[in-house]
Design a protein around this motif. Structure first.
Motif, PDB file in Angstrom:
ATOM      1  N   PRO A   1     -17.617  57.439 123.896  1.00  0.00           N
ATOM      2  CA  PRO A   1     -16.582  57.267 122.874  1.00  0.00           C
ATOM      3  C   PRO A   1     -16.906  56.076 121.968  1.00  0.00           C
ATOM      4  O   PRO A   1     -17.588  55.152 122.378  1.00  0.00           O
ATOM      5  N   ILE A   2     -16.442  56.102 120.771  1.00  0.00           N
ATOM      6  CA  ILE A   2     -16.612  55.087 119.732  1.00  0.00           C
ATOM      7  C   ILE A   2     -18.058  55.058 119.232  1.00  0.00           C
ATOM      8  O   ILE A   2     -18.303  55.200 118.044  1.00  0.00           O
ATOM      9  N   VAL A   3     -19.022  54.881 120.124  1.00  0.00           N
ATOM     10  CA  VAL A   3     -20.431  54.837 119.722  1.00  0.00           C
ATOM     11  C   VAL A   3     -20.826  56.140 119.049  1.00  0.00           C
ATOM     12  O   VAL A   3     -21.580  56.136 118.061  1.00  0.00           O
TER      13      VAL A   3
ATOM     14  N   GLY B   1     -35.086  56.587 119.776  1.00  0.00           N
ATOM     15  CA  GLY B   1     -34.019  57.168 118.966  1.00  0.00           C
ATOM     16  C   GLY B   1     -33.452  58.473 119.483  1.00  0.00           C
ATOM     17  O   GLY B   1     -32.235  58.673 119.504  1.00  0.00           O
ATOM     18  N   MET B   2     -34.315  59.372 119.926  1.00  0.00           N
ATOM     19  CA  MET B   2     -33.839  60.681 120.383  1.00  0.00           C
ATOM     20  C   MET B   2     -32.925  60.533 121.596  1.00  0.00           C
ATOM     21  O   MET B   2     -31.862  61.138 121.657  1.00  0.00           O
ATOM     22  N   MET B   3     -33.348  59.710 122.547  1.00  0.00           N
ATOM     23  CA  MET B   3     -32.516  59.510 123.740  1.00  0.00           C
ATOM     24  C   MET B   3     -31.232  58.767 123.374  1.00  0.00           C
ATOM     25  O   MET B   3     -30.170  59.042 123.921  1.00  0.00           O
ATOM     26  N   MET B   4     -31.320  57.837 122.418  1.00  0.00           N
ATOM     27  CA  MET B   4     -30.122  57.112 121.982  1.00  0.00           C
ATOM     28  C   MET B   4     -29.104  58.074 121.368  1.00  0.00           C
ATOM     29  O   MET B   4     -27.907  57.952 121.610  1.00  0.00           O
TER      30      MET B   4
ATOM     31  N   PHE C   1     -25.472  56.540 111.514  1.00  0.00           N
ATOM     32  CA  PHE C   1     -25.946  55.549 110.543  1.00  0.00           C
ATOM     33  C   PHE C   1     -27.337  55.017 110.881  1.00  0.00           C
ATOM     34  O   PHE C   1     -28.233  55.066 110.035  1.00  0.00           O
ATOM     35  N   PRO C   2     -27.565  54.501 112.102  1.00  0.00           N
ATOM     36  CA  PRO C   2     -28.928  54.029 112.390  1.00  0.00           C
ATOM     37  C   PRO C   2     -29.952  55.169 112.386  1.00  0.00           C
ATOM     38  O   PRO C   2     -31.109  54.950 112.022  1.00  0.00           O
ATOM     39  N   ALA C   3     -29.517  56.369 112.760  1.00  0.00           N
ATOM     40  CA  ALA C   3     -30.441  57.503 112.712  1.00  0.00           C
ATOM     41  C   ALA C   3     -30.855  57.796 111.275  1.00  0.00           C
ATOM     42  O   ALA C   3     -32.030  58.058 110.994  1.00  0.00           O
ATOM     43  N   GLY C   4     -29.926  57.726 110.369  1.00  0.00           N
ATOM     44  CA  GLY C   4     -30.239  57.943 108.953  1.00  0.00           C
ATOM     45  C   GLY C   4     -31.089  56.835 108.373  1.00  0.00           C
ATOM     46  O   GLY C   4     -32.032  57.086 107.617  1.00  0.00           O
TER      47      GLY C   4
END
Length: 100
Positions: free
Chosen positions: A18-20, A7-10, A26-29
């Motif tokens: 861009p866009i991402v 997650g941290m690297m993502m 959202f996935p982090a939350g």
């Protein structure tokens, strides 16, 4: 599980894409990522993105006379997209108000 491992690297990489970058929160939350770690990785990823955009602007500004001919070709297309966006937005909101 995969997001918790990488997650941290993502977050860091997504803030440069861009866009991402818009949707990575959202996935982090959902994964309940630590807000402080999320903020640090977001800061550094966004710092790189902002630096690249600013540096690109400086380079384009220094070479504006060379680029102007290419950019001016798209003036009417950009204006048309802008006007279309405004018309679409107004139409959508008026339609929603009428349905209520």
């Amino acid at each position: 599980r995969w997001f918790q491992k990488y997650g941290m690297m993502m977050i860091f990489v997504a803030r440069v894409l861009p866009i991402v970058r818009t949707f990575i929160s959202f996935p982090a939350g959902i994964a309940r990522m630590n807000i402080w770690k999320f903020s640090v990785y977001t800061f550094f990823g966004s710092l790189i993105w902002s630096f690249v955009l600013a540096y690109g602007g400086v380079i384009m500004g220094e070479n504006w006379k060379n680029l102007e001919g290419y950019v001016r070709r798209f003036d009417w297309a950009i204006l048309a997209l802008f006007v279309f966006g405004i018309v679409w937005w107004v139409w959508r909101h008026v339609k929603n108000i009428k349905h209520e």
